[in-house]
Motif scaffolding. Sequence first.
Motif, short mmCIF file in Angstrom:
data_model
loop_
_atom_site.label_atom_id
_atom_site.label_comp_id
_atom_site.label_asym_id
_atom_site.label_seq_id
_atom_site.Cartn_x
_atom_site.Cartn_y
_atom_site.Cartn_z
N ASN A 1 0.73 -0.77 0.48
CA ASN A 1 -0.42 -0.03 0.38
C ASN A 1 0.74 1.58 0.17
O ASN A 1 1.73 1.32 0.78
CB ASN A 1 -0.49 -0.21 1.21
CG ASN A 1 -2.58 0.93 0.99
OD1 ASN A 1 -2.99 0.99 0.19
ND2 ASN A 1 -2.68 1.04 2.10
N ASP B 1 -8.16 -2.72 -6.85
CA ASP B 1 -7.75 -3.10 -5.48
C ASP B 1 -9.52 -2.46 -4.86
O ASP B 1 -9.88 -1.43 -5.16
CB ASP B 1 -7.10 -1.22 -4.96
CG ASP B 1 -7.36 -1.14 -3.37
OD1 ASP B 1 -7.77 -2.01 -3.08
OD2 ASP B 1 -6.69 -0.37 -3.35
N THR B 2 -10.18 -3.83 -4.52
CA THR B 2 -11.51 -3.04 -3.73
C THR B 2 -11.28 -3.40 -2.66
O THR B 2 -12.46 -3.34 -1.55
CB THR B 2 -12.60 -4.78 -4.70
OG1 THR B 2 -11.52 -6.30 -4.16
CG2 THR B 2 -12.60 -4.83 -6.39
N TYR B 3 -10.26 -3.36 -1.95
CA TYR B 3 -10.60 -3.46 -0.62
C TYR B 3 -10.35 -1.83 0.04
O TYR B 3 -11.03 -2.21 0.67
CB TYR B 3 -9.04 -4.25 -0.37
CG TYR B 3 -8.54 -4.60 1.44
CD1 TYR B 3 -9.26 -5.36 2.09
CD2 TYR B 3 -7.71 -3.37 2.00
CE1 TYR B 3 -8.57 -5.61 3.28
CE2 TYR B 3 -7.71 -4.24 2.86
CZ TYR B 3 -7.93 -4.16 3.52
OH TYR B 3 -7.56 -4.64 5.16
N ARG B 4 -9.76 -1.44 -0.50
CA ARG B 4 -9.41 0.09 0.36
C ARG B 4 -10.45 0.87 -0.39
O ARG B 4 -10.89 0.99 -1.32
CB ARG B 4 -8.23 1.17 -0.96
CG ARG B 4 -7.70 1.67 0.84
CD ARG B 4 -5.53 2.32 0.11
NE ARG B 4 -6.24 2.63 -1.12
CZ ARG B 4 -6.88 3.99 -1.42
NH1 ARG B 4 -6.85 5.00 -0.17
NH2 ARG B 4 -6.69 4.26 -2.05
N GLN C 1 -17.09 -1.90 -3.12
CA GLN C 1 -16.32 -2.15 -2.48
C GLN C 1 -16.47 -3.29 -2.37
O GLN C 1 -17.47 -4.22 -1.75
CB GLN C 1 -15.87 -0.88 -1.49
CG GLN C 1 -14.26 -1.01 -0.61
CD GLN C 1 -14.34 -0.49 0.70
OE1 GLN C 1 -15.67 0.46 0.35
NE2 GLN C 1 -13.70 -0.59 1.28
N GLY C 2 -15.15 -4.57 -1.68
CA GLY C 2 -15.83 -5.83 -1.56
C GLY C 2 -15.57 -7.02 -1.97
O GLY C 2 -15.67 -7.83 -2.09
N ALA D 1 -5.35 -4.43 -4.71
CA ALA D 1 -4.72 -3.66 -3.61
C ALA D 1 -3.53 -3.91 -2.79
O ALA D 1 -2.52 -5.03 -3.29
CB ALA D 1 -5.62 -4.83 -2.42
N ARG E 1 -1.33 -5.28 0.62
CA ARG E 1 -1.74 -4.89 2.01
C ARG E 1 -0.23 -5.53 1.88
O ARG E 1 0.36 -5.55 0.77
CB ARG E 1 -2.71 -6.16 1.33
CG ARG E 1 -3.88 -4.70 2.74
CD ARG E 1 -5.06 -5.88 2.62
NE ARG E 1 -5.26 -6.75 1.39
CZ ARG E 1 -6.29 -7.35 1.67
NH1 ARG E 1 -6.63 -8.38 2.74
NH2 ARG E 1 -6.47 -8.13 -0.05
N ASP F 1 -3.89 -14.43 2.14
CA ASP F 1 -5.05 -13.93 1.84
C ASP F 1 -4.33 -12.98 0.66
O ASP F 1 -5.29 -13.10 -0.87
CB ASP F 1 -5.81 -12.16 2.92
CG ASP F 1 -7.05 -12.44 2.92
OD1 ASP F 1 -7.54 -13.73 1.77
OD2 ASP F 1 -7.37 -11.57 2.28
N LEU F 2 -4.04 -11.38 0.50
CA LEU F 2 -3.55 -10.64 -0.74
C LEU F 2 -2.62 -11.98 -1.82
O LEU F 2 -2.91 -11.86 -2.65
CB LEU F 2 -2.54 -9.56 0.11
CG LEU F 2 -1.92 -9.25 -1.44
CD1 LEU F 2 -3.11 -8.51 -2.19
CD2 LEU F 2 -0.91 -8.03 -1.29
N GLN G 1 -4.84 -13.86 -3.82
CA GLN G 1 -6.14 -13.02 -4.15
C GLN G 1 -4.79 -12.92 -5.68
O GLN G 1 -5.29 -13.74 -6.76
CB GLN G 1 -6.05 -11.69 -3.91
CG GLN G 1 -7.02 -11.60 -3.18
CD GLN G 1 -7.47 -9.71 -3.24
OE1 GLN G 1 -6.75 -9.02 -3.42
NE2 GLN G 1 -8.33 -9.64 -1.96
#
Length: 362
Positions: free
Chosen positions: A176, A204-207, A230-231, A258, A260, A266-267, A270
């Motif tokens: 990030n 980047d659907t996370y932030r 988002q998400g 995203a 991270r 997790d990332l 992804q």
Amino acid sequence: MFDGLKEKLDRFRSDVEESADADTEADSEAEAEVDAESEADAEADTDTVEPAAAAADETADESDDESDGPGRLQRAKAFATGKVVLEEEDLEDPLWNLEMALLESDVEMGVAEAILDQIRSNLIGETKSQMASTGDLVEDALRDALLDVISVGQFDFEERIAEADKPVTIVFTGVNGVGKTTTIAKMAKYLEERGYSSVLANGDTYRAGANEQIREHADALGKRLIAHEQGGDPAAVIYDGVEYAEANDVDVVLGDTAGRLHTSSDLMAQLEKIDRVVAPDLTLFVDEAVAGQDAVERAKQFNDAAEIDGAVLTKADADSQGGAAISVAYVTGKPVLFLGTGQGYDDLDRFDPEELVDDLVG
Ligand SMILES: Nc1nc2c(ncn2[C@@H]2O[C@H](COP(=O)(O)OP(=O)(O)O)[C@@H](O)[C@H]2O)c(=O)[nH]1
Ligand SMILES: [Mg+2]
């Protein structure tokens, strides 16, 4: 850019010159003994490159230092025949200082060692048929050593884009805040200037706020943005970007992700999914040049998790150390392809190892 490093490299050159000169002065006090060592010193002692025939006379005539005299003449003759240039002991201290300087500049340890080894083997016992000053020899050795580590894996990015089937999908990874989204915007402009259309896909659907941020860039550049809520699933967004590009004859899909922690499994999962679903043509790892060793370490970890094809180092405009720029390619085996040099859309420079080395050493 990299001014601190430049200074340190320059110090190595003057270190070697001094240490070679100090030898010569010591020798001139015992000038009867003109041995192999002082031959080396005589060559090392002369700063200008001159035709062989003239060298012996001119160096004696023009020099006004304390080593004028018959001993110096003899050494100058040795110089003219071109003998052993530098010995290990001339280099010991300067090389030690150089190693410390490289490490201080955040050059990765293995990379610093590779540079030193190369310089050592280039300089020690080197016999030159042509005359050159110590400074020139050191400069050449530094240049070769740096180029060797910096240019690992280099390929022609534009050629790669030109030759790939369209659309070409490029996914940007990295932690990030390092400048991924900004780099994507710069890349869209860079590609446009070279005749390629592009679409941005916000993986980047996370932030929170990520869509808004990249949309601003897309609007400013007149580019289409593909985004989900988002998400959502990042792989699905980039996949949609590819479908859009196929349907609309767009040349390049620029996929954001995203950022991270690289330690987040997790990332990394992804990124693996994106790899499987989209099969990007290029995965570019983005990090800050200013992050130095941390950037190098992250490049290694990202490359292990989701193999990268190259790296972009941002904020080079704020980096005086240069350690990441020198180390990333050697450590990952993947080239640095671009440098980010500011916050504007035009501040993306193709990374050219030779140009960089010229700048550092020249
Ligand atoms: N000075 C400088 N700032 C940069 C550069 N690239 C990005 N930035 C800034 O770094 C900050 C984070 O960038 P962003 O693209 O949002 O990072 P991301 O989280 O990786 O997507 C922003 O304020 C950018 O303007 C660069 O090459 N030089
Ligand atoms: Mg971002």
